[in-house]
Motif scaffolding. Structure first.
Motif, PDB file in Angstrom:
ATOM      1  N   LYS A 380     -27.381  14.153 -18.861  1.00 18.53           N
ATOM      2  CA  LYS A 380     -26.403  15.200 -18.534  1.00 18.53           C
ATOM      3  C   LYS A 380     -26.627  16.441 -19.412  1.00 18.53           C
ATOM      4  O   LYS A 380     -26.474  17.576 -18.941  1.00 18.53           O
ATOM      5  CB  LYS A 380     -24.986  14.665 -18.699  1.00 18.53           C
ATOM      6  N   GLU A 381     -26.960  16.207 -20.684  1.00 18.54           N
ATOM      7  CA  GLU A 381     -27.204  17.337 -21.570  1.00 18.54           C
ATOM      8  C   GLU A 381     -28.424  18.141 -21.109  1.00 18.54           C
ATOM      9  O   GLU A 381     -28.415  19.375 -21.153  1.00 18.54           O
ATOM     10  CB  GLU A 381     -27.415  16.845 -23.014  1.00 18.54           C
ATOM     11  N   VAL A 382     -29.446  17.432 -20.659  1.00 16.80           N
ATOM     12  CA  VAL A 382     -30.643  18.123 -20.165  1.00 16.80           C
ATOM     13  C   VAL A 382     -30.334  18.897 -18.890  1.00 16.80           C
ATOM     14  O   VAL A 382     -30.754  20.045 -18.718  1.00 16.80           O
ATOM     15  CB  VAL A 382     -31.776  17.093 -19.916  1.00 16.80           C
ATOM     16  N   GLU A 383     -29.601  18.303 -17.968  1.00 17.67           N
ATOM     17  CA  GLU A 383     -29.270  18.965 -16.703  1.00 17.67           C
ATOM     18  C   GLU A 383     -28.379  20.195 -16.917  1.00 17.67           C
ATOM     19  O   GLU A 383     -28.523  21.195 -16.220  1.00 17.67           O
ATOM     20  CB  GLU A 383     -28.587  17.992 -15.748  1.00 17.67           C
ATOM     21  N   GLU A 384     -27.488  20.104 -17.883  1.00 23.20           N
ATOM     22  CA  GLU A 384     -26.568  21.226 -18.130  1.00 23.20           C
ATOM     23  C   GLU A 384     -27.174  22.282 -19.045  1.00 23.20           C
ATOM     24  O   GLU A 384     -26.702  23.430 -19.056  1.00 23.20           O
ATOM     25  CB  GLU A 384     -25.274  20.698 -18.755  1.00 23.20           C
ATOM     26  N   GLY A 385     -28.178  21.886 -19.801  1.00 21.43           N
ATOM     27  CA  GLY A 385     -28.704  22.834 -20.782  1.00 21.43           C
ATOM     28  C   GLY A 385     -29.827  23.676 -20.314  1.00 21.43           C
ATOM     29  O   GLY A 385     -30.163  24.649 -20.935  1.00 21.43           O
TER      30      GLY A 385
END
Length: 385
Positions: A380-385
């Motif tokens: 999720k952090e990768v997708e949002e970042g």
């Protein structure tokens, strides 16, 4: 249950409000169209020049009415010349200001009409190329004195910058100091009268100067059985426009009917084309497929395989979003992850533990659930970042 009912009722109320708003928009639009049609002033109808039904200054309706009173058998010819009768003679075809030059086939039909003993009066500012007529450019006054074949003098407007170059056997009917204005030629049993002054016959000029006398001298040398005003040469042989075929009120009504039909179809939710997609296009990557795979992994206790697939997807996502090479092992990318993620230095510990778990031969359900959540948080952090 009750919150769900309240939500459904609100959605239904919103749908009714939207439909009511759409209905009022349709009513207002129809009223606007109707009022615009009723109060827009009628613009005068526009006619091409030298048309026999045109009451405008450039039309020849006045002379058409006069000829109809004198001879009675006066008609408008709006068909191709091949339909002109070749039986008998003593018919007059008047070409006043033709808008185009006929092609060779049409010209042959007109000549055949002449050779049958009929007469054509051609009035055009520059008739060069029609019926073999040749013209020459001149410098002359717009108003001047002209003379007929009997030597009588007239005053007339002369807008054409051309004069006819008569052939050897042609008879000059009207001329001025610059040259021949009207010439008579023979075609078999018939006659061609050519003039470079079509403005003499227009509504605004027919009674000016001596125009009427000059026009009558060209047209009333005999009693005609039939007189035709050639409207085919003004484009009347083409297909009429839809605004000519139908009255304005009918066109407005048809437009409103089309608009209402379109809005009604949209209101009813009609769709044109395929509505239901083939099942194989929607099931292949749907939640149904994912749930089936998850259940298969759970029943077979294939937690290690599931965890490796989840980690492999995360590495592909890292390459796509952050440019971290997919082919590198987890321990080789911890420095790049430290710079990208919020965990910072703690990422090295995460990477070491993850690499250790992925190399185990057996993974318990508890371990799988714990690491699946940790990997999912990083995803999720990768997708949002």
């Amino acid at each position: 249950m009750f919150p769900g009912k309240v939500k459904g009722g609100s959605s239904l109320q919103t749908s009714k409000t939207g439909r009511r708003t759409l209905l009022w928009l349709v009513v207002v639009l129809l009223l606007f169209i109707g009022i615009s049609y009723m109060f827009v002033p009628d613009t005068p109808e526009e006619y091409p020049g030298f048309v026999s039904e045109s009451p405008s200054p450039t039309g020849v309706k006045a002379f058409y009415t006069y000829m109809d009173d004198q001879f009675g058998a006066v008609n408008r010819w709006d068909r191709s010349p091949e339909q002109l009768t070749e039986k008998g003679g003593n018919q007059l075809l008047m070409m006043i200001g033709p808008s185009f030059t006929p092609n060779s086939k049409e010209m042959d039909e007109y000549i055949s009409f002449l050779e049958s003993g009929n007469t054509i009066l051609l009035m055009k500012e520059n008739p060069d190329g029609m019926f073999g007529v040749e013209t020459v450019p001149v410098q002359g006054d717009e108003t001047g004195s002209i003379t007929d074949q009997d030597g009588d003098g007239y005053q007339a407007d002369l807008r054409s910058a051309f004069r006819i170059d008569p052939a050897t056997h042609d008879n000059v009917l009207v001329y001025d100091n610059a040259g021949a204005i009207a010439v008579e030629s023979t075609f078999g049993k018939g006659r061609l009268i050519t003039s470079t002054a079509p403005e003499w016959m227009t509504n605004e000029s027919i009674l000016e100067q001596d125009h009427l006398e000059l026009v009558l001298s060209l047209t009333q040398t005999t009693e005609w059985d039939t007189v035709y005003f050639d409207e085919y040469m003004h484009g009347s042989g083409n297909a009429p426009a839809i605004t000519t075929l139908y009255p304005d009120w009918l066109l407005v009504l048809a437009f409103q009917a089309i608009l209402l039909t379109t809005l009604w179809l949209m209101f009813k939710g009609k769709r044109f084309g395929s509505v239901i997609k083939p099942r194989e296009e929607t099931v292949r990557f749907s939640d149904e497929r994912i749930q089936a795979l998850a259940a298969w992994y759970q029943r077979g206790n294939r937690y290690r395989d599931a965890l490796r697939l989840q980690a492999d997807y995360l590495k592909r996502l890292l390459q796509e979003r952050w440019g971290i090479p997919y082919y590198k092992d987890w321990p080789d990318i911890h420095e790049q992850l430290e710079r990208k993620t919020a965990a910072g230095p703690e990422m090295e510990t995460f990477i070491d533990e993850l690499a250790n778990v992925l190399h185990q031969d057996h993974v318990s359900k508890k371990t799988y659930l714990s690491w699946s959540k940790r990997i999912d948080r990083l995803r999720k952090e990768v997708e949002e970042g």
